[in-house]
Design an enzyme around this catalytic site. Sequence first.
Site: not given
Ligand code: C5P
Length: 294
Positions: A14, A103, A105-107, A109, A111-112, A145
């Site tokens: 995404k 990829p 840890a690329a932003g 999503g 892994g999600s 996500d």
């Molecule tokens: O929810 P997730 O584990 O994917 O988020 C990873 C990290 O991103 C969280 O530990 C938090 O530091 C940050 N995060 C946040 N606010 C969000 C989503 C993620 O601070 N709405």
Amino acid sequence: MRSAAAVRLRTNAKVNLFLRVRGRRPDGYHELESVFHGIALADDVEVRATAGHDVEVDLRLADDVIGEVPAPHENLATIAAGRLSARAGTKRGAAIAILKRIPLAAGLGGGSGNAAGVLVALNELWQVGLGSDELKQVAGEVGSDVPYCIEGGTALATARGEHLTALPSPASMWFVLGISNHPLYTREVYAAWDDLEPPEEVGSAAMIFALGAGDPGEVAALLHNDLEPAAFGLRPELQAKKDAMVAAGALGAALAGSGPTVYGIATDRAHGESIATRIAGDFDRVVVVPSSPH
Ligand code: C5P
């Protein structure tokens, strides 16, 4: 012993066409207003129920994906299976095989998406019988996500990202993804955001309207991501890469999620390919993909 039944899924990447960070919450997460949009870059996920109590995850990278495979306990697919098992009330076994084209840890999503695929597959294979809302609740425990990834497509997300409203969107837009082999960790980008001045308030209404009108040019002009100053502070070269995407002809460009991927919007595939050729030297890898409806 492995059972014969397997569920095979493709889990999409995404981008966030719009991402506003409204502020830090008492629980440390951040309150968001974000427009997610699925794109046709996908991982293959194969899930089997096994007779034992263990969850095994075999994660492989496609040839053109460079990165470090996360340790099993950090892998969102493993965490998702564990959460669903806890929700089912009995420890269950599964064998999960993932081929990563997205990829890490690329932003984007990736892994999600894998975690969402595992939840959908194991809900069926383990016959847990959770309804869509219950499954999304478990998804929210796995990651902010992950509930979006269960539905995919285009959606407005609020709260931590887990409150979702499906949005209409043009049938297909074309994206040029500028990928970096050096990961950026979401929690570090949010922590950097905390140290900056609060951003100017911008609402998602104009973006939602442009999506509804099916106007990619207008969507591209309205791309917005409040995490950019934080991510560019951590990785100053990303600003120049975003500028290069626009200079190469993209209708608009933005950071994908918490980065480091930078994406641009193109008018069609041929335009996307021409941008990709021009920016090949600016990124470790460049991919041109259309939207994915689900
Ligand atoms: O929810 P997730 O584990 O994917 O988020 C990873 C990290 O991103 C969280 O530990 C938090 O530091 C940050 N995060 C946040 N606010 C969000 C989503 C993620 O601070 N709405």
